[in-house]
Enzyme design. Structure first.
Site, mmCIF file in Angstrom:
data_model
loop_
_atom_site.group_PDB
_atom_site.id
_atom_site.type_symbol
_atom_site.label_atom_id
_atom_site.label_comp_id
_atom_site.label_asym_id
_atom_site.label_seq_id
_atom_site.Cartn_x
_atom_site.Cartn_y
_atom_site.Cartn_z
ATOM 1 N N ASP A 212 0.853 -1.192 0.000
ATOM 2 C CA ASP A 212 0.000 0.000 0.000
ATOM 3 C C ASP A 212 0.886 1.239 0.000
ATOM 4 O O ASP A 212 2.098 1.148 0.132
ATOM 5 C CB ASP A 212 -0.941 0.001 1.209
ATOM 6 C CG ASP A 212 -0.221 -0.394 2.481
ATOM 7 O OD1 ASP A 212 0.975 -0.065 2.632
ATOM 8 O OD2 ASP A 212 -0.848 -1.028 3.353
ATOM 9 N N ASP B 142 1.389 4.925 1.795
ATOM 10 C CA ASP B 142 1.037 5.871 2.847
ATOM 11 C C ASP B 142 1.578 7.237 2.466
ATOM 12 O O ASP B 142 2.692 7.348 1.946
ATOM 13 C CB ASP B 142 1.633 5.434 4.188
ATOM 14 C CG ASP B 142 1.041 4.119 4.663
ATOM 15 O OD1 ASP B 142 -0.130 3.837 4.324
ATOM 16 O OD2 ASP B 142 1.745 3.362 5.347
ATOM 17 N N ASP C 285 10.516 3.755 12.091
ATOM 18 C CA ASP C 285 11.384 2.849 12.839
ATOM 19 C C ASP C 285 12.767 2.700 12.198
ATOM 20 O O ASP C 285 13.766 3.144 12.740
ATOM 21 C CB ASP C 285 10.714 1.492 13.066
ATOM 22 C CG ASP C 285 9.993 0.950 11.842
ATOM 23 O OD1 ASP C 285 10.164 1.499 10.738
ATOM 24 O OD2 ASP C 285 9.247 -0.038 11.996
HETATM 25 P P1 ATP Z 1 4.520 -3.286 5.084
HETATM 26 O O1 ATP Z 1 5.059 -3.551 3.735
HETATM 27 O O2 ATP Z 1 4.525 -4.456 5.954
HETATM 28 O O3 ATP Z 1 3.214 -2.523 5.096
HETATM 29 P P2 ATP Z 1 5.517 -0.804 6.134
HETATM 30 O O4 ATP Z 1 6.920 -0.319 6.284
HETATM 31 O O5 ATP Z 1 4.616 -0.039 5.238
HETATM 32 O O6 ATP Z 1 5.617 -2.313 5.732
HETATM 33 P P3 ATP Z 1 3.550 -0.339 8.152
HETATM 34 O O7 ATP Z 1 3.318 -1.133 9.378
HETATM 35 O O8 ATP Z 1 2.539 -0.294 7.090
HETATM 36 O O9 ATP Z 1 4.926 -0.875 7.573
HETATM 37 O O10 ATP Z 1 3.912 1.137 8.625
HETATM 38 C C1 ATP Z 1 4.120 2.216 7.731
HETATM 39 C C2 ATP Z 1 5.303 3.054 8.197
HETATM 40 O O11 ATP Z 1 5.019 3.606 9.488
HETATM 41 C C3 ATP Z 1 6.594 2.273 8.372
HETATM 42 O O12 ATP Z 1 7.324 2.193 7.188
HETATM 43 C C4 ATP Z 1 7.302 3.060 9.435
HETATM 44 O O13 ATP Z 1 7.942 4.167 8.853
HETATM 45 C C5 ATP Z 1 6.176 3.569 10.307
HETATM 46 N N1 ATP Z 1 5.902 2.661 11.435
HETATM 47 C C6 ATP Z 1 4.938 1.735 11.529
HETATM 48 N N2 ATP Z 1 4.950 1.104 12.710
HETATM 49 C C7 ATP Z 1 5.958 1.668 13.404
HETATM 50 C C8 ATP Z 1 6.489 1.462 14.718
HETATM 51 N N3 ATP Z 1 5.996 0.546 15.528
HETATM 52 N N4 ATP Z 1 7.507 2.244 15.093
HETATM 53 C C9 ATP Z 1 8.003 3.195 14.275
HETATM 54 N N5 ATP Z 1 7.565 3.408 13.039
HETATM 55 C C10 ATP Z 1 6.557 2.663 12.595
HETATM 56 MG MG MG Z 2 2.527 -0.416 4.871
#
Ligand code: ATP
Ligand code: MG
Length: 444
Positions: free
Chosen positions: A63, A65, A145
């Site tokens: 997705d 963001d 993170d």
């Molecule tokens: P995925 O492909 O699994 O969706 P993602 O990196 O997009 O990976 P998400 O959980 O969708 O992960 O979160 C979006 C963004 O928000 C992350 O890339 C990170 O920058 C931030 N984020 C999410 N959860 C946390 C956390 N627990 N601590 C710090 N930053 C976070």
């Molecule tokens: Mg994501």
């Protein structure tokens, strides 16, 4: 980079369009619409997080963001198809059919999305529990993170903004927390699980500085709500990289905080078999994900808990309980205990118990009762689980093959297969809901 370095030098490295591989053709049209409309209204608009990361390593993003300097109400009024979610820190969901684009205002400090919304600031262990201050993009990186998750794709000129050497870490295939790792893990212990998840999914290595604190901080996971850990377990084990996630969780001493009883079992007698069983089950799940087949937490939990439940049931049988009753009792006890670590919603827990309890019925292949088993609403799931057991030597191969073949028979042949004299196909498929029997262990 140290936390203080970034705060005192909040200027990014800007990587121009010509120097990175992100093409607009790979970005969803909906995300582009949102970005362009924000830009047209005079706001800054960036894709951030997994979307940018995955595009840079040529993986298909799950997705997109978006981060912006528009305030939630401003976002809301720009998009009729949006609604605001979250109580304290509000963000917008902009809906295009089934696709939802999440749009968040830059935030000054933070703890990831929606964590512990109702709690007060900083728990004793150092977790951030409260933040509601909007900020600049330079401050926004602190709610990210890993450095590779903190790259911002700017719709204004298609450049990538990098505050934390995330690009270099992508090149090096390295997962590095932004700031002081121990502090960041204490703020949100789930980041330890995320480290493992991304390492497994992306094939990256957790940088030494981010890896070394994990084993000693792992117990902090005990303070994380069980429901949040359940969500994280699904991401770890249902995204197509379950085997690798399992290995890494184990290696970093994290697995025992997700499945404590299973972890014990993996240290006890006959651990090799239990490990083989779990790995086979996870392999099976990974393969299904790769083939685009449906998967369910019910099966995942059945795989994870079976070695424990089986052992409990064995002890109860030794104490004199009949097989089926022992299995029922063992399921209740083990699931009850598991709920303390990661929750297991009833809609998965109940069918999981059913398919485990049904395992006995495969032993019986004679008569109307055995024939009726084929029509049980959980037959197929129970069968898949039995095949997994057979592959690990728990069930006779011949018996497993028999149940495979019998499903392919025509109705007329079935009577013969089950050794039933006069049953007609119409009575077998008669549609009458059959009550489950206590003797099959599915009652209670
Ligand atoms: P995925 O492909 O699994 O969706 P993602 O990196 O997009 O990976 P998400 O959980 O969708 O992960 O979160 C979006 C963004 O928000 C992350 O890339 C990170 O920058 C931030 N984020 C999410 N959860 C946390 C956390 N627990 N601590 C710090 N930053 C976070
Ligand atoms: Mg994501």
């Amino acid at each position: 980079m140290k936390q203080s370095d970034t705060k005192s030098h909040p200027s990014p490295t800007v990587i121009p369009r010509s120097d990175h591989g992100i093409s607009r053709a790979d970005i969803s049209e909906s995300a582009l619409k949102v970005l362009y409309r924000l830009k047209k209204a005079g706001y800054a608009a960036f894709i951030v997080g997994g979307g940018v990361r995955d595009l840079l390593i040529s993986q298909h993003p799950k997705d997109f963001d978006i981060a912006t300097d528009a305030l939630p109400d401003e976002i809301r009024s720009l998009f009729r198809n949006s609604r605001l979610i979250g109580r304290r820190f509000r963000l917008a969901h902009v809906r295009f059919g089934r696709e939802i684009i999440e749009v968040a205002t830059f935030r000054a400090s933070g703890d990831g999305d929606g964590i512990d919304e109702d709690r007060e600031h900083h728990a004793e262990s150092g977790r951030i529990l409260r933040d509601n201050v909007y900020g600049s993009i330079a401050e926004d990186i602190w709610r990210r993170d890993f450095t590779i998750n903190a790259l911002y794709y700017n719709i204004a000129d298609f450049s990538v903004w990098d505050y934390t050497s995330g690009m270099a870490d992508i090149e090096a295939k390295s997962l590095r927390l932004i700031g002081d790792p121990e502090t960041r893990y204490r703020e949100d212990p789930v980041r330890m699980l995320r480290a493992v998840r991304f390492a497994a999914k992306l094939g990256f290595t957790i940088h030494e500085s981010s890896a070394s604190p994990i084993s000693s901080l792992a117990p902090l996971l005990k303070d994380v709500p069980a429901a949040r850990l359940f969500d994280e377990v699904l991401k770890l084990f249902q995204s197509g990289y379950a085997v690798r996630s399992f290995e890494l969780l184990d290696e970093h001493g994290l697995f025992e905080y997700l499945f404590p009883a299973t972890a014990d079992r993996l240290r006890g007698p006959d651990a090799d078999h239990a490990r083989l069983f779990i790995r086979s089950g996870l392999q099976n799940t990974d393969q299904r994900v790769a083939e685009g087949k449906p998967i369910t937490p019910m099966f995942l939990y059945a795989v994870m808990l079976w070695p424990v439940i089986q052992e409990h049931a064995r002890v109860l049988v030794e104490e004199g309980l009949p097989d089926a009753q022992a299995m029922t009792e063992a399921c209740y006890r083990v699931v009850g205990e598991q709920q303390l670590a990661t929750s297991l919603p009833k809609r998965y827990g109940i069918p999981m118990r059913e398919i485990l309890q049904l395992q006995y019925r495969f032993e019986n292949r004679r008569g109307a009762r055995a024939a009726r088993f084929l029509e049980h609403k959980r037959f197929r799931a129970a069968y898949d689980f039995m095949v997994l057991r057979a592959n690990c030597g728990e069930v006779d191969e011949e018996l497993a093959n028999w149940w495979t073949e019998v499903q392919e028979r025509t109705a007329a042949d079935l009577n013969q297969a089950f050794g039933i004299g006069k049953r007609s196909s119409s009575s077998r498929r008669g549609g009458r809901k059959r009550r489950r029997r206590a003797s099959a262990g599915t009652s209670a």
